[in-house]
Write a protein that holds these residues in place. Structure first.
Motif, mmCIF file in Angstrom:
data_model
loop_
_atom_site.group_PDB
_atom_site.id
_atom_site.type_symbol
_atom_site.label_atom_id
_atom_site.label_comp_id
_atom_site.label_asym_id
_atom_site.label_seq_id
_atom_site.Cartn_x
_atom_site.Cartn_y
_atom_site.Cartn_z
ATOM 1 N N PRO A 162 -24.056 -26.060 -15.488
ATOM 2 C CA PRO A 162 -24.963 -26.826 -14.620
ATOM 3 C C PRO A 162 -26.236 -27.235 -15.357
ATOM 4 O O PRO A 162 -26.761 -26.487 -16.176
ATOM 5 C CB PRO A 162 -25.262 -25.846 -13.485
ATOM 6 N N ASN A 163 -26.737 -28.411 -15.007
ATOM 7 C CA ASN A 163 -27.878 -28.974 -15.729
ATOM 8 C C ASN A 163 -29.111 -29.220 -14.871
ATOM 9 O O ASN A 163 -30.109 -29.720 -15.380
ATOM 10 C CB ASN A 163 -27.464 -30.294 -16.393
ATOM 11 N N SER A 164 -29.061 -28.914 -13.597
ATOM 12 C CA SER A 164 -30.229 -29.076 -12.721
ATOM 13 C C SER A 164 -30.383 -27.820 -11.879
ATOM 14 O O SER A 164 -29.423 -27.052 -11.715
ATOM 15 C CB SER A 164 -30.046 -30.291 -11.800
ATOM 16 N N PRO A 165 -31.572 -27.579 -11.315
ATOM 17 C CA PRO A 165 -31.713 -26.433 -10.410
ATOM 18 C C PRO A 165 -30.726 -26.477 -9.246
ATOM 19 O O PRO A 165 -30.230 -25.439 -8.814
ATOM 20 C CB PRO A 165 -33.159 -26.548 -9.924
ATOM 21 N N TYR A 166 -30.427 -27.691 -8.746
ATOM 22 C CA TYR A 166 -29.431 -27.800 -7.683
ATOM 23 C C TYR A 166 -28.067 -27.308 -8.134
ATOM 24 O O TYR A 166 -27.461 -26.428 -7.501
ATOM 25 C CB TYR A 166 -29.320 -29.251 -7.196
ATOM 26 N N SER A 167 -27.559 -27.861 -9.226
ATOM 27 C CA SER A 167 -26.213 -27.489 -9.661
ATOM 28 C C SER A 167 -26.159 -26.033 -10.109
ATOM 29 O O SER A 167 -25.142 -25.364 -9.920
ATOM 30 C CB SER A 167 -25.724 -28.427 -10.765
ATOM 31 N N ALA A 168 -27.250 -25.523 -10.676
ATOM 32 C CA ALA A 168 -27.284 -24.106 -11.061
ATOM 33 C C ALA A 168 -27.213 -23.206 -9.835
ATOM 34 O O ALA A 168 -26.531 -22.170 -9.846
ATOM 35 C CB ALA A 168 -28.549 -23.815 -11.867
ATOM 36 N N SER A 169 -27.899 -23.603 -8.771
ATOM 37 C CA SER A 169 -27.860 -22.786 -7.548
ATOM 38 C C SER A 169 -26.480 -22.821 -6.908
ATOM 39 O O SER A 169 -26.010 -21.810 -6.367
ATOM 40 C CB SER A 169 -28.930 -23.258 -6.555
ATOM 41 N N LYS A 170 -25.802 -23.965 -6.972
ATOM 42 C CA LYS A 170 -24.441 -24.037 -6.435
ATOM 43 C C LYS A 170 -23.469 -23.242 -7.297
ATOM 44 O O LYS A 170 -22.554 -22.583 -6.782
ATOM 45 C CB LYS A 170 -23.988 -25.496 -6.322
ATOM 46 N N ALA A 171 -23.650 -23.282 -8.607
ATOM 47 C CA ALA A 171 -22.799 -22.484 -9.485
ATOM 48 C C ALA A 171 -22.939 -21.005 -9.179
ATOM 49 O O ALA A 171 -21.945 -20.255 -9.122
ATOM 50 C CB ALA A 171 -23.155 -22.766 -10.949
ATOM 51 N N ALA A 172 -24.182 -20.563 -8.966
ATOM 52 C CA ALA A 172 -24.413 -19.155 -8.627
ATOM 53 C C ALA A 172 -23.722 -18.784 -7.325
ATOM 54 O O ALA A 172 -23.110 -17.705 -7.211
ATOM 55 C CB ALA A 172 -25.917 -18.884 -8.526
ATOM 56 N N SER A 173 -23.781 -19.673 -6.344
ATOM 57 C CA SER A 173 -23.136 -19.377 -5.059
ATOM 58 C C SER A 173 -21.617 -19.325 -5.215
ATOM 59 O O SER A 173 -20.949 -18.498 -4.583
ATOM 60 C CB SER A 173 -23.539 -20.409 -4.003
ATOM 61 N N ASP A 174 -21.059 -20.178 -6.065
ATOM 62 C CA ASP A 174 -19.615 -20.137 -6.328
ATOM 63 C C ASP A 174 -19.207 -18.770 -6.878
ATOM 64 O O ASP A 174 -18.190 -18.192 -6.469
ATOM 65 C CB ASP A 174 -19.213 -21.203 -7.338
ATOM 66 N N HIS A 175 -19.986 -18.261 -7.805
ATOM 67 C CA HIS A 175 -19.672 -16.966 -8.420
ATOM 68 C C HIS A 175 -19.793 -15.835 -7.400
ATOM 69 O O HIS A 175 -18.996 -14.888 -7.405
ATOM 70 C CB HIS A 175 -20.591 -16.712 -9.612
ATOM 71 N N LEU A 176 -20.801 -15.920 -6.530
ATOM 72 C CA LEU A 176 -20.944 -14.900 -5.486
ATOM 73 C C LEU A 176 -19.722 -14.874 -4.574
ATOM 74 O O LEU A 176 -19.200 -13.799 -4.232
ATOM 75 C CB LEU A 176 -22.200 -15.163 -4.654
ATOM 76 N N VAL A 177 -19.267 -16.060 -4.168
ATOM 77 C CA VAL A 177 -18.100 -16.137 -3.281
ATOM 78 C C VAL A 177 -16.887 -15.504 -3.954
ATOM 79 O O VAL A 177 -16.171 -14.699 -3.342
ATOM 80 C CB VAL A 177 -17.818 -17.606 -2.892
ATOM 81 N N ARG A 178 -16.664 -15.838 -5.196
ATOM 82 C CA ARG A 178 -15.530 -15.271 -5.934
ATOM 83 C C ARG A 178 -15.625 -13.750 -6.010
ATOM 84 O O ARG A 178 -14.632 -13.039 -5.851
ATOM 85 C CB ARG A 178 -15.474 -15.871 -7.335
ATOM 86 N N SER A 179 -16.831 -13.249 -6.222
ATOM 87 C CA SER A 179 -17.009 -11.800 -6.375
ATOM 88 C C SER A 179 -16.681 -11.051 -5.092
ATOM 89 O O SER A 179 -16.238 -9.902 -5.129
ATOM 90 C CB SER A 179 -18.442 -11.489 -6.809
ATOM 91 N N TYR A 180 -16.885 -11.684 -3.938
ATOM 92 C CA TYR A 180 -16.627 -10.998 -2.673
ATOM 93 C C TYR A 180 -15.132 -10.878 -2.388
ATOM 94 O O TYR A 180 -14.725 -10.029 -1.598
ATOM 95 C CB TYR A 180 -17.373 -11.693 -1.524
ATOM 96 N N LEU A 181 -14.343 -11.725 -3.004
ATOM 97 C CA LEU A 181 -12.895 -11.512 -2.942
ATOM 98 C C LEU A 181 -12.498 -10.339 -3.825
ATOM 99 O O LEU A 181 -11.857 -9.383 -3.365
ATOM 100 C CB LEU A 181 -12.142 -12.760 -3.393
#
Length: 373
Positions: A162-181
């Motif tokens: 990710p190259n912007s604060p927006y895309s970085a925040s979405k990337a972080a949320s993607d990883h969180l979702v994966r971790s909860y599985l």
């Protein structure tokens, strides 16, 4: 298929509201509960037709309020969450990233915790089976970074960059979702979509900005040389993709939902301008309705284009490879870009009260009437 009770977060925004309309119209036995904080991009006018449906309910609130989310999940027997709620405008994330971290990362974290508690933890504590559920997380192609002009499109295996604060925040949320599985067994899926367009699109975004600025005879700002490339997806085709993920997708998988439709920003602007010029030439009613649209009236909407300094970290190209969704889910966009852009333009030409209320801020007064729990 058993009826679903679906919680749609961010359902008063552009894509969330479009999904809500789509689902209520298609699945006559399902119930939709929309949870939205009604920040600047949330608009209750987007959901006005839904209030006639007894299978719909709106709740004003924050996904970061775990107690509220838990109470909603229990009270409404929610078995499916479709998580749209997010701050999503790159320019705003550059100027003020705090809200993006709070909503996109912390808000998703809180929502995951509430779902885990209600669907998994509490049943186990009471020696009951885990509640059958699905947590679907809606993300973006921007988490993958930027592509070179001839580089292969993003797949689900493309490394995140990710190259912007927006895309970085979405990337972080993607990883969180994966971790909860993988850590807790929460039944999750994720979709990463390309740029959406269609009805209810907030006027600060490119396509509605071009349309509304032409109708007001305002300049059309184009970053840099306008050669940035994006893959565009009609918003109802995005809803179709999510439907297929929920009905056919495998738990734990990520699916790219794209339009197979790459355009440069400047070519999109030229297309919209030419379509507006054509409609004004053919329709006297439009000429009477928008007398201030001088460039369109003269058949030269493109004269309003102004090239401006490029924004920091502007990604050059996004492109989605949706072959996994096509092969595993039988996903195909139903609208060509030319069809979708005409439908979108017609909607904005007809619904000037909607976009004018956003431009003058009066929609916020309507929103305020719903800000009760």
């Amino acid at each position: 298929m058993n009826p679903r009770n679906i919680l749609v977060t961010g359902g008063a925004g552009f894509i969330g509201a479009s999904f809500t309309h789509y689902w209520l119209n298609k699945f006559k036995n399902d119930r939709i509960i929309v949870l939205d904080l009604l920040t600047y991009a949330g608009n209750m006018s987007n959901l006005s037709q839904c209030y006639e449906n007894n299978r719909f309910e709106f709740i004003w609130g924050d996904i970061g309020n775990s107690d509220l989310v838990e109470s909603i999940l229990v009270k409404h027997s929610i078995d499916t969450i479709v998580h749209f709620a997010a701050e999503s405008h790159v320019d705003r994330s550059i100027l003020s990233p705090d809200a993006f971290i709070q909503t996109n990362i912390n808000g998703t974290f809180s929502l995951l915790n509430a779902a885990k508690k209600v669907w998994i933890d509490t049943p186990k504590e009471n020696n009951q089976p885990v509640i059958k559920h699905r947590f679907h997380h809606v993300s973006t192609d921007e988490v993958y970074g930027s592509l070179l002009p001839n580089e292969a499109a993003f797949t689900e295996l493309t490394p995140y960059s990710p190259n912007s604060p927006y895309s970085a925040s979405k990337a972080a949320s993607d990883h969180l979702v994966r971790s909860y599985l993988h850590t807790y067994g929460l039944q999750v899926t994720t979709s990463n979509c390309s740029n959406n367009y269609g009805s209810f699109h907030f006027p600060e975004k490119l396509i509605p900005l071009v349309i509304t600025n032409v109708l007001q005879n305002k300049s059309i700002p184009i970053y840099g040389d306008g050669k940035q490339i994006r893959d565009w997806l009609y918003v109802d085709d995005h809803a179709l993709g999510i439907e297929l993920v929920l009905n056919k997708g495998k738990v734990g998988e990520t699916y790219n939902i794209g339009g197979n439709n790459e355009w440069t920003n400047i070519d999109i602007v030229k297309l919209i301008c030419s379509q507006i010029d054509l409609k004004f030439a053919e329709n006297s009613y439009l000429r009477e309705k928008y007398p201030q649209a001088f460039a369109a009236l003269s058949g030269d909407s493109a004269s309003l284009v102004r090239f401006v300094t490029d924004r920091p970290g502007h990604d050059k190209r996004y492109a989605i490879d949706a072959s996994k969704s096509e092969s595993e889910l039988n996903y195909r966009p139903t609208k060509t870009f030319e069809e979708g852009i005409v439908m979108t333009l017609d909607w904005y030409l007809t619904n000037d009260d909607w976009w004018q209320s956003i431009i003058d801020g009066s929609y916020l007064e309507t929103n305020s009437k719903y800000m009760i729990i």
